[in-house]
Design a protein around this motif. Structure first.
Motif, PDB file in Angstrom:
ATOM      1  N   VAL A  27      -9.744   0.872 -14.100  1.00 15.91           N
ATOM      2  CA  VAL A  27      -9.571  -0.439 -13.470  1.00 15.91           C
ATOM      3  C   VAL A  27      -8.939  -0.285 -12.093  1.00 15.91           C
ATOM      4  CG1 VAL A  27      -8.455  -2.704 -13.649  1.00 15.91           C
ATOM      5  CG2 VAL A  27      -9.399  -1.617 -15.695  1.00 15.91           C
ATOM      6  N   ARG A  28      -7.934   0.598 -11.964  1.00 13.64           N
ATOM      7  CA  ARG A  28      -7.292   0.834 -10.665  1.00 13.64           C
ATOM      8  C   ARG A  28      -8.321   1.262  -9.620  1.00 13.64           C
ATOM      9  NH1 ARG A  28      -1.942   1.874  -9.861  1.00 13.64           N
ATOM     10  NH2 ARG A  28      -2.357   3.668  -8.522  1.00 13.64           N
ATOM     11  N   LYS A  29      -9.176   2.205  -9.992  1.00 13.97           N
ATOM     12  CA  LYS A  29     -10.157   2.728  -9.038  1.00 13.97           C
ATOM     13  C   LYS A  29     -11.255   1.706  -8.739  1.00 13.97           C
ATOM     14  CE  LYS A  29     -13.387   6.542  -8.268  1.00 13.97           C
ATOM     15  NZ  LYS A  29     -13.961   7.801  -8.814  1.00 13.97           N
ATOM     16  N   PRO A  54       1.222  -5.687 -14.511  1.00 11.02           N
ATOM     17  CA  PRO A  54       0.209  -5.827 -13.447  1.00 11.02           C
ATOM     18  C   PRO A  54       0.670  -5.208 -12.127  1.00 11.02           C
ATOM     19  CG  PRO A  54       0.416  -7.873 -14.665  1.00 11.02           C
ATOM     20  CD  PRO A  54       1.507  -6.978 -15.148  1.00 11.02           C
ATOM     21  N   LYS A  55       1.948  -5.376 -11.803  1.00 10.07           N
ATOM     22  CA  LYS A  55       2.490  -4.797 -10.568  1.00 10.07           C
ATOM     23  C   LYS A  55       2.494  -3.275 -10.640  1.00 10.07           C
ATOM     24  CE  LYS A  55       4.564  -5.231  -6.527  1.00 10.07           C
ATOM     25  NZ  LYS A  55       3.852  -5.821  -5.371  1.00 10.07           N
ATOM     26  N   TYR A  58      -1.606  -2.263 -11.276  1.00  7.40           N
ATOM     27  CA  TYR A  58      -2.670  -2.687 -10.356  1.00  7.40           C
ATOM     28  C   TYR A  58      -2.153  -3.257  -9.036  1.00  7.40           C
ATOM     29  CZ  TYR A  58      -4.942  -2.444 -14.914  1.00  7.40           C
ATOM     30  OH  TYR A  58      -5.381  -2.039 -16.158  1.00  7.40           O
ATOM     31  N   ASN A  59      -0.816  -3.231  -8.872  1.00  7.03           N
ATOM     32  CA  ASN A  59      -0.190  -3.747  -7.647  1.00  7.03           C
ATOM     33  C   ASN A  59      -0.507  -5.227  -7.410  1.00  7.03           C
ATOM     34  OD1 ASN A  59       1.565  -3.319  -5.512  1.00  7.03           O
ATOM     35  ND2 ASN A  59      -0.079  -2.851  -4.054  1.00  7.03           N
ATOM     36  N   THR A  60      -0.570  -5.979  -8.506  1.00  7.59           N
ATOM     37  CA  THR A  60      -0.753  -7.433  -8.429  1.00  7.59           C
ATOM     38  C   THR A  60       0.435  -8.101  -9.118  1.00  7.59           C
ATOM     39  OG1 THR A  60      -1.985  -7.559 -10.524  1.00  7.59           O
ATOM     40  CG2 THR A  60      -3.264  -7.215  -8.498  1.00  7.59           C
ATOM     41  N   GLU A  61       0.769  -9.301  -8.709  1.00  6.16           N
ATOM     42  CA  GLU A  61       1.939  -9.976  -9.273  1.00  6.16           C
ATOM     43  C   GLU A  61       1.672 -10.514 -10.675  1.00  6.16           C
ATOM     44  OE1 GLU A  61       4.971  -9.917  -8.159  1.00  6.16           O
ATOM     45  OE2 GLU A  61       4.289  -8.739  -6.436  1.00  6.16           O
ATOM     46  N   ILE A  62       0.412 -10.858 -10.941  1.00 10.05           N
ATOM     47  CA  ILE A  62       0.044 -11.350 -12.266  1.00 10.05           C
ATOM     48  C   ILE A  62      -1.163 -10.554 -12.763  1.00 10.05           C
ATOM     49  CG2 ILE A  62       0.919 -13.688 -11.841  1.00 10.05           C
ATOM     50  CD1 ILE A  62      -2.038 -14.532 -11.409  1.00 10.05           C
ATOM     51  N   TYR A  63      -1.408 -10.643 -14.067  1.00 10.54           N
ATOM     52  CA  TYR A  63      -2.536  -9.940 -14.671  1.00 10.54           C
ATOM     53  C   TYR A  63      -3.808 -10.723 -14.355  1.00 10.54           C
ATOM     54  CZ  TYR A  63      -4.684  -6.887 -18.237  1.00 10.54           C
ATOM     55  OH  TYR A  63      -5.436  -5.950 -18.905  1.00 10.54           O
ATOM     56  N   GLU A  64      -4.565 -10.259 -13.390  1.00  8.02           N
ATOM     57  CA  GLU A  64      -5.751 -10.986 -12.949  1.00  8.02           C
ATOM     58  C   GLU A  64      -6.872 -10.883 -13.985  1.00  8.02           C
ATOM     59  OE1 GLU A  64      -6.796  -9.663  -9.031  1.00  8.02           O
ATOM     60  OE2 GLU A  64      -4.951 -10.457  -8.131  1.00  8.02           O
ATOM     61  N   LYS A  66     -10.043 -10.561 -13.731  1.00  6.76           N
ATOM     62  CA  LYS A  66     -11.048  -9.507 -13.510  1.00  6.76           C
ATOM     63  C   LYS A  66     -10.551  -8.155 -14.033  1.00  6.76           C
ATOM     64  CE  LYS A  66      -9.611  -8.115  -8.848  1.00  6.76           C
ATOM     65  NZ  LYS A  66     -10.062  -7.812  -7.462  1.00  6.76           N
ATOM     66  N   ASP A  67      -9.236  -7.932 -13.947  1.00 10.33           N
ATOM     67  CA  ASP A  67      -8.669  -6.675 -14.448  1.00 10.33           C
ATOM     68  C   ASP A  67      -8.634  -6.664 -15.967  1.00 10.33           C
ATOM     69  OD1 ASP A  67      -8.310  -5.796 -11.858  1.00 10.33           O
ATOM     70  OD2 ASP A  67      -6.243  -6.531 -11.733  1.00 10.33           O
ATOM     71  N   ARG A  68      -8.263  -7.784 -16.561  1.00 13.48           N
ATOM     72  CA  ARG A  68      -8.245  -7.880 -18.030  1.00 13.48           C
ATOM     73  C   ARG A  68      -9.640  -7.654 -18.597  1.00 13.48           C
ATOM     74  NH1 ARG A  68      -9.722 -11.025 -21.846  1.00 13.48           N
ATOM     75  NH2 ARG A  68     -10.474 -12.638 -20.436  1.00 13.48           N
TER      76      ARG A  68
END
Length: 211
Positions: A27-29, A54-55, A58-64, A66-68
């Motif tokens: 997911v990161r890549k 998430p931070k 994936y360096n996001t503030e919330i669990y997006e 698209k990542d889930r």
């Protein structure tokens, strides 16, 4: 008197860190073009009592969303590639089962992944219930999962005994919040527990429960 043992899954029954790491890094890549994280970093992050996954992942503030979605799609296939039962776990489960102890699983992972992995490792049939975070309002350390399982068994605190076994402070707190005993498993993702009852070998659980 009924005896009930509720187990956490990842880091307690099975070592799943390799596949979790592979899927997180996928997911990161794919979604963020980020370099891979190590297994050690991911396990430490999961086991932190207070963290923003998430931070960290994936360096996001919330669990997006698209990542889930991507993680669950990838992990659905990945989760049975490398998991294994910790040494002595199958023997411990079979010994308790033969003695009539009621066995269930309470995991913060989605139920579908828990079922898939435990069936793949040929131990799913030893459990009466396998409850993931999607089956309750709140995940551990909230006691929802434990209450759901105890209610299934018609647990009576005055005459029955129940334990929660886990490798994480959230497992121990969920047991305390549900009013049952807790056992910290020190062979998994966390080698050091601060709980009163710490076991370093699965056979110690047999001794505690059957004494």
């Amino acid at each position: 008197m009924k005896k009930i043992v509720i187990f956490d899954m990842d880091g307690t029954l099975i070592d799943s860190k390799k596949d979790i790491t592979i899927s997180v890094n996928y997911v990161r890549k794919t979604n963020h073009n980020l370099p891979p994280l190590s297994e050690e970093f991911i396990v430490d992050a999961i086991n932190k009592e207070v963290r923003n996954l998430p931070k960290l992942f994936y360096n996001t503030e919330i669990y997006e969303e698209k990542d889930r979605i991507l993680f669950e799609k990838h992990y659905k296939e990945q989760c049975i590639e490398h998991p294994y039962l910790y040494d002595g776990v199958q023997e411990m489960l079979e010994r308790l089962h033969v003695k009539g102890v009621k066995l269930s699983v309470a995991t913060n992972a989605p139920t579908q992944f828990a079922l898939t992995m435990l069936e793949h490792l040929h131990v799913a049939d030893l459990f009466d219930m396998i409850v993931g975070a999607d089956k309750v309002q709140a995940s551990k350390p909230h006691p929802d999962m434990i209450h759901k399982i105890l209610n299934f068994y018609s647990y009576d605190a005055k005459k029955d005994k129940a334990w929660m076994v886990g490798d994480n402070s959230k497992d121990i707190k969920s047991a305390h919040n549900a009013g049952i005993e807790a056992i910290f498993a020190a062979w998994g993702f966390s080698a050091h527990g601060t709980h009163t009852v710490v076991v370093k070998d699965p056979k110690e659980i047999v001794d505690i429960v059957l004494q």
